[in-house]
Design an enzyme around this catalytic site. Structure first.
Site, PDB file in Angstrom:
ATOM      1  CG  HIS A  77      96.617  13.318  32.885  1.00 45.00           C
ATOM      2  ND1 HIS A  77      97.818  12.712  33.184  1.00 45.00           N
ATOM      3  CD2 HIS A  77      96.502  14.362  33.739  1.00 45.00           C
ATOM      4  CE1 HIS A  77      98.399  13.352  34.176  1.00 45.00           C
ATOM      5  NE2 HIS A  77      97.627  14.356  34.540  1.00 45.00           N
ATOM      6  CG  HIS A 125      96.075  18.760  33.738  1.00 46.58           C
ATOM      7  ND1 HIS A 125      94.933  18.159  34.206  1.00 46.58           N
ATOM      8  CD2 HIS A 125      97.105  18.227  34.441  1.00 46.58           C
ATOM      9  CE1 HIS A 125      95.253  17.294  35.165  1.00 46.58           C
ATOM     10  NE2 HIS A 125      96.562  17.317  35.331  1.00 46.58           N
TER      11      HIS A 125
END
Length: 654
Positions: A540, A555
């Site tokens: 992620h 992120h």
């Protein structure tokens, strides 16, 4: 050589690690269970019962004392492994060297060393002590190195769980195989037709197990790889006695799970070591021990295979408690089973079934305590932390070795003994120690784990997320210093102020200055030419470092670490060079929203304090496309260490 990956392990690596666990547990079973059996039942046969008993007592006490001494060496062994830096990694050299030396020496201990004890009892005891401590130290290097490899193979808690499950299947087969082979192999290779075999039979049995341990250690060395990751790197190693014990004492979760495991480990080692005596001298059916061991292998594989499923449905505390209650039920049934083979096998199965689950729970908590300690203490000590588990195994083995040797003498279970020579009183004392004392220790273990251990899989995911957000702050500015570095949007969407992000670490600038984007698609691109320095295990997020020294964290989402990679695809790996516009990550937005999570993409310069002022070039709320200039980093005026300013603002900033 060490390498990098995206958190996934290959099947070859898992099987090699599982085979290593197979050999490791085979060796451990031979060392802790059957070396004592050989010593008490076959090694000393001078014809003088009193002298033989004195030699048995002396050797077993030497083993116990040496193993206690070696316990204090284990943390230093773990620290030495952590400080080992070779082209083959921290761990694999020690697995191979330790596995080879320990296997050769243990085989020597299954001989009478040319009848030396008949010529010089003192000389034999001294030589035995030197060989034993040497073997045990090298085995410690191998054992600590082997189990400490787990966090180096992947930083994903779920991947660790899968790999540990494979390893425990190997362990269950390896440890059980020793029990299956012991009496058939000993009797087959023995020259004398006795019910417990002779010296030659025991030596050949030891040769088989030591050979398996040796080749499995080499298999781990050849076919596994350690993962390079920025999260695993220390600026300096932990050195010195004070530093080592500061790390161990400062990690409270490591200490409490270690305390619970200590009581458990002493209990099961006493019972496991005495089981073969029970079958041989209480029931008078030594060959039935092979049936018991075969059942235990099957149950161990079943329990290990069920662990990933059970761990998803129940917390570690619940699983640990239920497993030990099952174990207590087995002890209770064992105590009243007498010589009824069906009841004995049922009791032994109830006792043996949960052991694999308990081991995996403890291993997962200790493994996850590596990151817990890293966050709490600011320092990562993989081998030092994971040396605790083998240390406690050895403590349990040391206690069991000392206890078993003395019990064998008290119960008359020494050279020449049989079921007919054991009195009722001797059998009663034997059962009291085998069942009652371990039961009390197991209850204490349940209480300690339930009250003090809180490091769950969810808590570990939060810790990893915290570590990820602080990634890159230690990096210095690169050598190339143009006036400014422009950072384009890595994804299309609506520009958002970083201060408006629903995460305090990002919104308060703790992870560096930057911006956020509410995405309109799921493709993340490289904003500039860079080197990939961190591909997070849950896919992620990605960490990049530009040629100018700008450390950028991209992120995707808030709390998305909980998805454990589901819905994410990573197209890069650690150490890879990427060019501006190259796709880094692709994610499926519906997965994030279905989980009730925020899909905001956050972009921060994690080494902000080591660079100059940062300017946001566009207004909040504007729709941007990937590649559009959004942020400018000034490299001509690095902020001083005490400068508290974080962001140079435009008239209408993000």
């Amino acid at each position: 050589m060490s390498t990098s990956n995206n958190g996934k392990m290959t099947m070859r690596e898992r099987l090699a690690y599982s085979f290593g666990a197979f050999g490791n547990d085979s060796f451990y079973g031979l060392l802790c269970g059957y070396l004592i059996m050989f010593i008490t039942s076959h090694l000393f046969d001078t014809g003088n019962k009193a002298l033989d008993n004195k030699m048995i007592s002396a050797v077993t006490l030497i083993i116990m004392c040496l193993r206690f001494i070696e316990l204090f060496i284990d943390p230093f062994i773990g620290n030495a492994i952590d400080r080992t830096k070779t082209r083959w990694g921290h761990f694999r050299p020690w697995v191979v060297i330790g596995g080879t030396v320990s296997a050769v020496i243990l085989l020597l201990l299954f001989t009478n060393m040319g009848g030396l004890y008949k010529k010089s009892a003192i000389g034999y005891l001294v030589l035995f002590a030197v060989l034993y401590i040497t073997m045990d130290i090298f085995y410690s290097f191998k054992d600590v190195g082997f189990w400490s490899m787990l966090p180096s193979l992947t930083t994903s808690s779920r991947e660790r769980e899968k790999t540990a499950t494979y390893a425990r299947v190997g362990s269950a087969i390896g440890g059980g195989l020793v029990g299956i082979l012991v009496m058939p192999a000993v009797l087959f290779f023995s020259a004398k037709g006795t019910s417990t075999g002779d010296d030659r039979g025991w030596f050949m049995f030891a040769l088989i197990i030591c050979f398996l341990a040796l080749i499995s250690a080499w298999g781990v060395g050849i076919f596994t790889r350690e993962v390079n990751s920025s999260i695993r790197k220390n600026k300096q190693d932990t050195v010195g006695i004070v530093g080592i014990f500061k790390v161990l004492s400062g990690n409270d979760q490591l200490m409490w799970v270690g305390c619970a495991y200590l009581f458990y480990c002493v209990a099961i080692n006493i019972v496991n070591s005495l089981e073969v005596y029970y079958f041989t001298y209480i029931m008078g059916r030594p060959k039935a021990f092979s049936i018991f061991s075969t059942i235990n292998i099957a149950l161990g594989i079943v329990a290990t295979s069920l662990f990933p499923i059970l761990s998803k449905k129940f917390s570690r505390k619940t699983l640990f408690t239920c497993a030990l209650i099952c174990l207590l039920c087995g002890l209770g049934l064992f105590a009243v089973a007498g010589d009824n083979l069906a009841l004995v096998l049922l009791a032994a199965s109830l006792f043996g079934l949960p052991q694999q689950i308990v081991f995996l729970i403890v291993l997962m908590v200790i493994t996850d305590s590596v990151e817990y300690g890293q966050l709490k203490l600011g320092h990562r000590d993989e081998s030092l932390a994971l040396s605790v588990r083998p240390l406690l195994d050895k403590f349990g083995g040391a206690v069991a070795n000392g206890v078993v040797g003395q019990v064998a003498i008290i119960a008359g279970m020494t050279t020449g003994a049989s079921v007919s020579t054991i009195t009722v009183a001797q059998a009663h004392n034997f059962k009291l120690l085998m069942f009652a004392v371990p039961a009390v220790l197991v209850v204490i273990s349940i209480f300690v784990f339930g009250k003090k251990v809180f490091l769950s899989e969810e808590k570990h995911a939060e810790i990893v997320a915290q570590l990820e957000k602080t990634w890159g702050k230690h990096l210095d500015k690169g050598e190339k210093t143009p006036n400014q570095v422009v950072v384009p949007a890595p994804i299309s969407g609506q520009l958002i102020k970083l201060a408006d992000v629903d995460d305090e670490i990002f919104s308060f600038g703790a992870a560096g200055d930057g911006f956020a984007i509410k995405p309109t698609d799921g493709r993340v691109f490289a904003p500039f030419d860079a080197t990939v320095k961190q591909v997070f295990t849950t896919r992620h997020a990605v960490g990049l470092v530009s040629d100018d020294g700008v450390a950028l964290l991209i992120h995707v989402g808030i709390g998305t670490v909980k998805l454990k990679g589901t819905g994410f695809v990573s197209y890069v790996e650690n150490g890879q060079r990427v060019h501006k516009g190259q796709e880094l990550i692709e994610f499926w937005d519906p997965v994030i929203k279905k989980a009730g999570l925020d899909d905001t993409v956050i972009v921060t310069v994690t080494n902000t304090k080591k660079l100059g002022p940062i300017t946001i070039m566009e207004k909040a709320g504007k729709q941007v496309h990937s590649g559009d200039p959004v942020m400018e980093v000034d490299l001509t005026d690095p902020k001083p260490e005490n400068d508290t300013s974080t962001l140079k603002l435009t008239s209408d900033p993000v």
